[in-house]
Scaffold this active site. Structure first.
Site, PDB file in Angstrom:
ATOM      1  N   GLU A  85       0.592  -1.191  -0.090  1.00 25.57           N
ATOM      2  CA  GLU A  85       0.088  -0.649  -0.076  1.00 25.57           C
ATOM      3  C   GLU A  85       0.697   0.696  -0.309  1.00 25.57           C
ATOM      4  O   GLU A  85       1.691   1.002   0.934  1.00 25.57           O
ATOM      5  CB  GLU A  85      -0.999  -0.051   1.112  1.00 25.57           C
ATOM      6  CG  GLU A  85      -1.814   0.657   0.976  1.00 25.57           C
ATOM      7  CD  GLU A  85      -3.055   0.693   2.352  1.00 25.57           C
ATOM      8  OE1 GLU A  85      -3.384  -0.330   2.520  1.00 25.57           O
ATOM      9  OE2 GLU A  85      -3.681   1.902   2.558  1.00 25.57           O
ATOM     10  N   LYS A 279      -8.342  -1.438  11.061  1.00 27.56           N
ATOM     11  CA  LYS A 279      -7.129  -2.395   9.584  1.00 27.56           C
ATOM     12  C   LYS A 279      -5.907  -0.842   9.596  1.00 27.56           C
ATOM     13  O   LYS A 279      -5.191  -1.502   9.019  1.00 27.56           O
ATOM     14  CB  LYS A 279      -8.311  -1.729   8.400  1.00 27.56           C
ATOM     15  CG  LYS A 279      -8.160  -2.277   7.189  1.00 27.56           C
ATOM     16  CD  LYS A 279      -6.798  -1.692   6.640  1.00 27.56           C
ATOM     17  CE  LYS A 279      -6.339  -1.813   4.783  1.00 27.56           C
ATOM     18  NZ  LYS A 279      -5.304  -1.167   4.223  1.00 27.56           N
ATOM     19  N   HIS A 392      -2.804   9.662  -0.214  1.00 21.09           N
ATOM     20  CA  HIS A 392      -3.095   8.490  -0.682  1.00 21.09           C
ATOM     21  C   HIS A 392      -2.648   8.748  -2.158  1.00 21.09           C
ATOM     22  O   HIS A 392      -2.036   8.050  -3.275  1.00 21.09           O
ATOM     23  CB  HIS A 392      -4.415   8.702  -0.437  1.00 21.09           C
ATOM     24  CG  HIS A 392      -4.477   7.561   0.641  1.00 21.09           C
ATOM     25  ND1 HIS A 392      -5.458   6.044   1.010  1.00 21.09           N
ATOM     26  CD2 HIS A 392      -3.171   7.253   1.624  1.00 21.09           C
ATOM     27  CE1 HIS A 392      -4.901   5.371   2.072  1.00 21.09           C
ATOM     28  NE2 HIS A 392      -4.053   5.626   2.349  1.00 21.09           N
TER      29      HIS A 392
HETATM   30  C1  MEV Z   1      -5.837   3.063   5.150  1.00 15.72           C
HETATM   31  O1  MEV Z   1      -5.377   1.350   4.300  1.00 15.72           O
HETATM   32  C2  MEV Z   1      -5.747   3.033   6.089  1.00 15.72           C
HETATM   33  C3  MEV Z   1      -7.368   3.886   6.787  1.00 15.72           C
HETATM   34  O2  MEV Z   1      -8.443   3.978   5.901  1.00 15.72           O
HETATM   35  C4  MEV Z   1      -7.750   3.856   8.319  1.00 15.72           C
HETATM   36  C5  MEV Z   1      -8.348   4.974   8.618  1.00 15.72           C
HETATM   37  O3  MEV Z   1      -9.574   5.052   8.155  1.00 15.72           O
HETATM   38  O4  MEV Z   1      -8.088   5.575  10.076  1.00 15.72           O
HETATM   39  C6  MEV Z   1      -6.747   5.453   5.629  1.00 15.72           C
END
Ligand code: MEV
Length: 438
Positions: A85, A279, A392
């Site tokens: 990722e 996650k 991102h």
């Molecule tokens: C993405 O891999 C993880 C997030 O969704 C975690 C979160 O929302 O706290 C950015």
């Protein structure tokens, strides 16, 4: 050729590739060439990888990166991370740098107890079973002494064996609930071997126990297996600083601190959010667990069970503001090893452990927990300020351009263009096509 096969595992690697590509790919020659292009040119190294699992065709690469500047208990670490990722390593590095200037991370080992169980059915008088268990308990340990000798020499071994009555859940169901100290080993093989020996002793001894009736002598062992739920193999990681030091470009420190606390409260209250919140924590944890050759499925299963230990799935992290101080912390169960298994076989794992200063298993627990906490901090920081997509999508931009087959010159030009424009999949495709057409 047929899509079902017999004796596949006995074919040579080339034959396996031939069978798979011919049956399942549109262009077998291209697929064959691609699979083989991932073979390592060092045949000894390739053989090592081939033998990790059955039916290996090739290697599956994931990026192996590092996040530097992690100050943990006043010691600096560069943390290896294996993950696909795009934003994870960058986020970890940012959080590490942020907290390095504010005293760093503090960690504490709260326990290192591992668990395994022998699940069995006993059809009879439970009071007799308790008497029988008291009588054979020393024998269970003695019969496993050959298996435990080395571990005991190093200070570990079996720490307890309990009989548990589970007949309210399943008719006749009892278990030997056993605890272990496995030191720097994750201990799965050690624990499972001990459990299988306990099961044998249990069955054998029951057969000669005269107070039992014929039916009672026939204990049925259903299975003997370690548990990946290890709530007493626990580590705590935390950070704190004066609220005034929580500088963020988007909002004031006070607003930022409050938003962080609220974001955690929401994850504590709301399972849909808690799963995503956790996650994000696992993004950091899994990456280090994988880089250090540990079992990320075991870690995942154990941590998510812990997140629901009070009957509802909730946030693993906690945050509060008290007397002008911001506190952010997490306690998680982690069964890890730094000796045995893949840690002594996989050359990259050895390098990862070396980068970490050859940690003991408890040290690695602390490092992994910090990676998880840092990741959650970084994710929440983006979420409650600029939003997650800005960072991102910038990281994702290169992935999209690579998918589109952009040249280095095109990548440079488009990266410049997207410094001032919003990255979305369609906007990148449009800008790319525009550039190509002109
Ligand atoms: C993405 O891999 C993880 C997030 O969704 C975690 C979160 O929302 O706290 C950015």
């Amino acid at each position: 050729m047929s899509k079902s096969v017999q004796g596949f595992s006995k074919l040579t690697k080339d034959e396996k590739i031939e069978w798979v590509t011919t049956n399942f790919t549109q262009d077998p020659n291209a697929a064959k060439a691609l699979l083989k292009s991932y073979w390592n040119s060092d045949s000894k190294l390739q053989r090592l990888h081939d033998e990790f699992i059955e039916n290996t065709l090739t290697n599956h690469y994931l990026p192996f990166g590092v996040a530097p500047n992690f100050l943990i208990n006043d010691q600096l670490y560069t943390i290896p991370m294996t993950i696909e990722e795009s934003s994870v390593v960058a986020a970890a590095s940012k959080a590490a740098k942020f907290w390095k200037d504010r005293g760093g991370f503090k960690t504490t080992i709260l326990g290192t107890e591992k668990i395994g169980q022998v699940h069995f059915i006993f059809d009879g008088d439970s009071s007799k079973l308790w008497e029988f268990f008291t009588k054979i308990k020393p024998r269970l340990g003695e019969d496993a002494s050959e298996l435990t000798a080395n571990m005991v020499k190093r200070g570990g071994g079996i720490t307890n064996i309990e009989l548990r009555d589970k007949t309210n859940d399943v008719q006749g169901y009892y278990q030997l609930h056993c605890t272990f100290e496995t030191l720097d080993a994750m201990g799965a093989n050690f624990i499972n071997s001990c459990l299988e020996q306990f099961a044998k002793t249990l069955k054998n001894e029951a057969q000669h126990y005269t107070p039992f009736t014929e039916a009672e002598r026939n204990i049925e062992v259903v299975m003997s297996i370690l548990s990946n739920y290890v709530p007493n193999c626990l580590v705590r990681a935390e950070v704190s600083c004066p609220v005034s030091e929580l500088k963020s470009s988007a909002v004031s420190p006070e607003e930022f601190a409050q938003k962080m606390v609220r974001a955690v409260q929401i994850a504590q209250a709301e399972p849909h959010r808690a799963v995503t919140h956790n996650k994000g924590i696992m993004n950091g944890i899994d990456a280090v667990v994988l880089a250090t050759g540990n079992d990320f499925r075991a870690v995942e299963a154990g941590i998510h069970a812990y997140a629901s230990k009070d009957g509802k799935y909730t946030s693993l992290t906690h945050a509060r503001i008290e007397n002008g101080q911001f506190y952010f912390w997490m306690e998680i169960p982690l069964a890890l090893g730094t000796v045995g298994g893949l840690t002594s076989l996989h050359p990259l794992v050895k390098v990862a452990l070396e980068i970490l200063g050859k940690p003991s298993a408890p040290e690695l627990m602390q490092i992994v927990a910090v990676a998880g906490l840092a990741q959650n901090f970084a994710a929440l920081r983006s979420l409650v300020t600029t939003g997650i997509q800005e960072g991102h999508m910038k990281m994702h931009l290169l992935n999209i351009l690579n998918q589109l087959g952009a040249t280095e010159v095109e990548k440079k030009e488009l990266t410049n263009y997207f410094k001032k424009n919003t990255v979305t999949h369609s906007s990148v495709v449009a800008a790319f096509e525009n550039l190509r057409n002109n």
